[in-house]
Scaffold this active site. Structure first.
Site, short mmCIF file in Angstrom:
data_model
loop_
_atom_site.label_atom_id
_atom_site.label_comp_id
_atom_site.label_asym_id
_atom_site.label_seq_id
_atom_site.Cartn_x
_atom_site.Cartn_y
_atom_site.Cartn_z
N THR A 13 0.74 -1.40 0.36
CA THR A 13 -0.48 -0.03 -0.19
C THR A 13 0.93 1.38 0.08
O THR A 13 1.56 1.54 0.50
CB THR A 13 -0.94 0.06 1.45
OG1 THR A 13 -0.05 0.06 2.51
CG2 THR A 13 -1.64 -1.23 1.07
N GLY A 18 8.44 6.93 -2.71
CA GLY A 18 9.10 6.73 -1.04
C GLY A 18 10.29 4.98 -0.64
O GLY A 18 10.47 4.67 -1.38
N ILE A 19 9.05 5.02 1.00
CA ILE A 19 9.45 3.99 0.96
C ILE A 19 9.15 2.59 0.15
O ILE A 19 9.64 1.77 0.36
CB ILE A 19 10.19 3.78 2.54
CG1 ILE A 19 10.62 4.18 3.38
CG2 ILE A 19 10.02 1.88 3.07
CD1 ILE A 19 10.63 4.93 4.60
N TYR A 154 0.84 11.14 15.16
CA TYR A 154 1.67 10.37 14.89
C TYR A 154 2.42 8.93 15.32
O TYR A 154 1.52 8.32 15.30
CB TYR A 154 3.00 11.33 13.68
CG TYR A 154 3.57 10.52 12.99
CD1 TYR A 154 2.90 9.51 11.83
CD2 TYR A 154 5.62 9.67 13.58
CE1 TYR A 154 3.43 8.84 11.12
CE2 TYR A 154 5.53 8.79 12.82
CZ TYR A 154 5.46 8.71 11.95
OH TYR A 154 6.14 7.30 10.60
#
Length: 264
Positions: A13, A18-19, A154
């Site tokens: 997902t 990015g990662i 977060y």
């Protein structure tokens, strides 16, 4: 070590950049069929083209869905009804003072960072259990352990990832399915590069140099003393998804450069 995931299907997902993109690349390189997920057709198409450019033989599929909602998770499952590997990578972050963070923002972080993985695990784990093989990986963060004072909402969501992954590992105990969490530290993604761009320009230094300065100032406990690259994080995730990692489950695996000051 030769990691071969031929014949396996992996869903990552939030994998258009990015990662997540690095994980999709790493899994595709092992022979897995990879489902790339993003919220827009344009971002998914761009990621698929970039992967196909470097891995022309890769088996790749796109799935446009906002997995931060129940409807988006259901839509994704309709496009990719069966996977052997689920990497719950999607996530959002951003600093905000605790006293200025409204309920809606707490809910948004919970829905995207925690419930996306809960819903998709609920969808895909039964099939993995029926086949007696599967890998589920949650992308948590060193912020799950080092709760940032300026991003409590977060950190809370990333700690939630650890609770869900550990509990799910126990729920599927004794099977061929493993569930783990991976905890990156500061990573030089497109988002971090954008954050450092102005500072680098002002200081007359490269983004990489600005990244080193950021880590030394904001994460002084780092042993690596620089941000990791997305590929360095992806390498650990790919291993956790491999057949060779069959005895690794219920774990919180840090790829944080030693930021968390602990020997365990």
């Amino acid at each position: 070590m030769n990691i071969d995931l031929s014949g396996r299907t992996a869903l990552v997902t939030g994998s258009t950049a990015g990662i997540g993109f690095a994980i999709a690349h790493g899994l595709a390189a092992t022979g897995a069929t990879v489902v790339v997920n993003g919220r827009s057709q344009a971002s998914v198409d761009h990621a698929l083209a970039a992967l196909a450019d470097v891995l022309p033989r890769a088996s790749l599929h796109g799935a446009v869905a906002d997995v931060g909602t129940a409807q988006g998770c259901a839509a994704l499952a309709a496009v990719a009804p069966q996977v052997d590997i689920l990497v719950n990578n999607v996530g959002i972050y951003g600093p905000m003072d605790f006293f200025e963070t409204p309920d809606a923002e707490w809910t948004r972080f919970f829905e995207v960072n925690v419930m996306s993985g809960v819903r998709l695990s609920r969808i895909y784990l039964p099939g993995m259990l029926a086949r007696d093989w599967g890998r589920v990986v949650f992308l948590s963060s060193e912020s799950a352990l080092n709760i940032p004072a300026d991003m409590i909402h977060y950190g809370f969501s990333k700690t939630g990832n650890l609770a869900v992954s550990r509990g799910l590992a126990k729920r599927v105990a004794g099977t061929g399915v493993t569930v783990n969490a991976v905890l990156p530290g500061p990573t030089l993604t497109e988002g971090m590069r954008a954050m450092l761009q102005d500072t680098a320009a002002q200081q007359g230094e490269s983004i990489e140099q600005a990244g080193v300065a950021f880590v030394k100032a904001q994460r002084p406990s780092s042993i690596l003393q620089r941000p990791a690259t997305p590929d360095e994080v992806a390498n650990l995730v790919v291993y956790v998804c491999s057949t060779q990692a069959s005895a690794t489950t219920g774990a919180a695996l840090r790829v944080d450069g030693g930021v968390v000051d602990s020997i365990v």
